[in-house]
Design an enzyme around this catalytic site. Structure first.
Site, PDB file in Angstrom:
ATOM      1  N   HIS A 168       0.072 -34.921 -30.156  1.00 57.77           N
ATOM      2  CA  HIS A 168      -0.269 -33.500 -30.019  1.00 57.77           C
ATOM      3  C   HIS A 168      -1.114 -33.107 -31.224  1.00 57.77           C
ATOM      4  CE1 HIS A 168       0.181 -29.157 -29.727  1.00 57.77           C
ATOM      5  NE2 HIS A 168       0.636 -29.342 -28.500  1.00 57.77           N
TER       6      HIS A 168
ATOM      7  N   HIS B 134      -5.975 -31.460 -26.163  1.00 55.00           N
ATOM      8  CA  HIS B 134      -5.214 -31.408 -27.415  1.00 55.00           C
ATOM      9  C   HIS B 134      -3.939 -32.254 -27.396  1.00 55.00           C
ATOM     10  CE1 HIS B 134      -2.585 -28.675 -25.277  1.00 55.00           C
ATOM     11  NE2 HIS B 134      -1.735 -28.771 -26.297  1.00 55.00           N
TER      12      HIS B 134
END
Length: 172
Positions: A96, A81
């Site tokens: 992110h 992620h």
């Protein structure tokens, strides 16, 4: 050891898909198709208060995420992620994907790069099943943060439609 190495552990995987980007010095590009979002509107604390640095978020319309800058992949978070990239001139970018998505432990995320790999802006970093992430109750806004302290300028307007590879801000 850079900020990325201190914050995150690393992962593997490779990919060759690219999104054509005509690079300019100091420019940071959108990692995905979607809509620009001001960090301040995220309401999460860490990103909205710019604790890690300044930047822009993108609400993605597709699950393909591309490098927003050329450089070395310093970090690939094990859950897929988050990615840290450092440019040749020392600009550190944190990409992110989603808010609090670390809790998914990789479910719906697939990394296509590995630590130490050289990437060009527009190279595929990750694919994400956005529907699965949303179904689990997580937001998918994707933050592009300058963690090296460089000044962010000429930011794209919030709510502007953006394509992967289009300039979203500049650094100085």
């Amino acid at each position: 050891m850079g900020l990325f190495s201190k914050l995150f552990k690393n992962e593997e995987s490779t990919g060759t898909e690219k999104n054509s980007v005509s690079e300019e010095k100091g420019c940071i590009y959108s990692p995905a198709d979607g809509k620009a979002v001001a960090l301040e509107t995220l309401g999460d604390g860490m990103f909205s208060e710019k604790i890690l640095g300044d930047g822009v978020a993108v609400a993605p319309s597709e699950g393909k995420f591309f490098a927003p800058i050329s450089g070395t992949v310093e970090t690939v978070f094990p859950t897929g992620h988050a990615y840290g990239i450092t440019s040749a001139d020392g600009v550190e970018i944190l990409l992110h994907i989603g808010l609090d998505t670390v809790a998914l432990d990789g479910k719906g995320f697939r990394a296509h790069v590995k630590q130490g790999q050289q990437v060009n802006a527009g190279d595929l970093l990750a694919t994400v099943d956005l529907d699965a992430v949303k179904k689990e109750g997580y937001r998918v806004e994707t933050m592009v943060i300058v963690t090296s302290g460089n000044t962010v300028e000429n930011r794209i307007d919030a709510d502007a439609e953006v394509k992967a590879g289009e300039k979203i801000f500049e650094t100085k």
